[in-house]
Design an enzyme around this catalytic site. Structure first.
Site, mmCIF file in Angstrom:
data_model
loop_
_atom_site.group_PDB
_atom_site.id
_atom_site.type_symbol
_atom_site.label_atom_id
_atom_site.label_comp_id
_atom_site.label_asym_id
_atom_site.label_seq_id
_atom_site.Cartn_x
_atom_site.Cartn_y
_atom_site.Cartn_z
ATOM 1 N N CYS A 108 57.791 52.750 58.412
ATOM 2 C CA CYS A 108 58.278 51.895 57.321
ATOM 3 C C CYS A 108 59.700 51.401 57.604
ATOM 4 O O CYS A 108 60.528 52.157 58.113
ATOM 5 C CB CYS A 108 58.239 52.650 55.996
ATOM 6 S SG CYS A 108 56.557 53.071 55.517
ATOM 7 N N CYS A 189 54.992 48.557 56.101
ATOM 8 C CA CYS A 189 55.473 49.052 54.810
ATOM 9 C C CYS A 189 56.993 48.907 54.725
ATOM 10 O O CYS A 189 57.687 48.908 55.744
ATOM 11 C CB CYS A 189 55.051 50.509 54.621
ATOM 12 S SG CYS A 189 55.276 51.504 56.106
#
Ligand code: DVN
Length: 284
Positions: A108, A189
């Site tokens: 992420c 993400c």
């Protein structure tokens, strides 16, 4: 009589010569066939060796298990996608099982996409772990730059005589990158970035994998936004606000995703790469 003797003499001289020529010819044929078979075999043999070596190197360098068995299993799963199939009839879904088996934890806020900026992007990610591209994942690293295909009714793998990228849509290499890119983008993400080429007419090209596969697979429920890093040369005049293709990108992005764009010169990235230690966030 004299004529006949001369002819006889010529014939008897020609015969050994002919025989020698035939022997040399046969030897060349046998050698070519043997070499061809050996090279043919070693090229497919070397695909397995390259695959498993790279796979093991990746696992070793990235703290994974170095068990040979893992890479052998991954190789077997990879092979199943295209072996025995017409090399123009391997859809991206053929790699679903492989991509499921080798799923990787998403990074992420560090995921970096690219289009027409391969060299500079990888020069950067090789030097720092600030960002992670598809080619920095196990399968992307293992298959980057390789060519492979199978053949109907054959259990062999081939590295030559395979269809070119543009020969057919469902070729084993193109389908792998489409499938792997879709899976990679679907896990993006937090804040993701993309390096686009500000020195070409259409930095966000609708036919590129980034536009046609990755943007379409972004999931706004796990992603916050996308930052475009428009890589330019000092002499380029393109800006984030003036490029028409970037407007298309904004239109195609899910409105829930925050869009940011920044021009970064190649020399800025190169300077950054040449630093002994790169501090993430300090490059642009
Ligand atoms: O975000 C990246 C990454 O995640 C990746 O898998 O997809 C994105 C990059 O794809 P892209 O947007 O299509 O970007 P490019 O620069 O147009 O093409 C990327 C690569 O696809 C090329 O570098 C080619 O790979 P190669 O030869 O360097 O191993 C390949 N490619 C694309 N179009 C091709 C082609 N190869 C041959 N012929 C073509 N027409």
């Amino acid at each position: 009589m004299v004529y006949t003797e001369v002819n006889e003499t010529r014939r008897s001289r020609r015969n050994p010569l002919l025989i020698s020529l035939c022997v040399v010819f046969m030897a060349i044929v046998i050698l070519s066939v043997t070499l061809g078979l050996t090279l043919g075999r070693s090229s497919s043999g070397s695909l397995k060796a390259t695959f498993t070596n790279r796979c093991q190197t990746y696992l070793k360098d990235n703290g994974g298990t170095t068990s040979q068995n893992d890479c052998e299993k991954i190789w077997e799963s990879f092979k199943k996608a295209f072996v025995g199939r017409n090399p123009c009839d391997v859809p991206p879904e053929a790699y679903d099982s492989l991509l499921d088996t080798v799923s990787q934890d998403p990074a992420c806020n560090r995921m970096l996409f690219w289009s027409k900026t391969k060299d500079i992007v990888h020069a950067f990610t090789e030097k720092s772990s600030c960002y992670l591209t598809l080619e920095d994942t196990l399968l992307g690293f293992t298959l980057d730059g390789l060519t492979w295909c199978g053949k109907n009714q054959s259990q062999e793998t081939f590295t030559t005589g395979c269809p070119e990228w543009s020969d057919c849509v469902n070729n084993p290499v193109r389908s792998f990158w489409n499938g792997a890119s879709a899976a990679f983008a679907a896990t993006a993400c937090g804040d993701a970035s993309v390096m686009l080429n500000g020195s070409i007419d259409v930095p966000f090209n609708p036919t590129s994998i980034f536009a046609s596969v990755e943007v379409k697979n972004f999931n706004s429920s796990i992603m916050n936004g996308l930052t475009v890093l428009l890589v330019t040369k000092e002499t380029d005049t393109k800006t984030c606000g003036t490029d028409a293709s970037l407007k298309d990108l904004q239109k195609q992005l899910d409105p829930k995703l925050k869009y940011t764009c920044k021009v970064v010169t190649q020399s800025t990235i190169q300077n950054c790469i040449s630093q002994p230690q790169i501090t993430c966030g300090d490059c642009w």
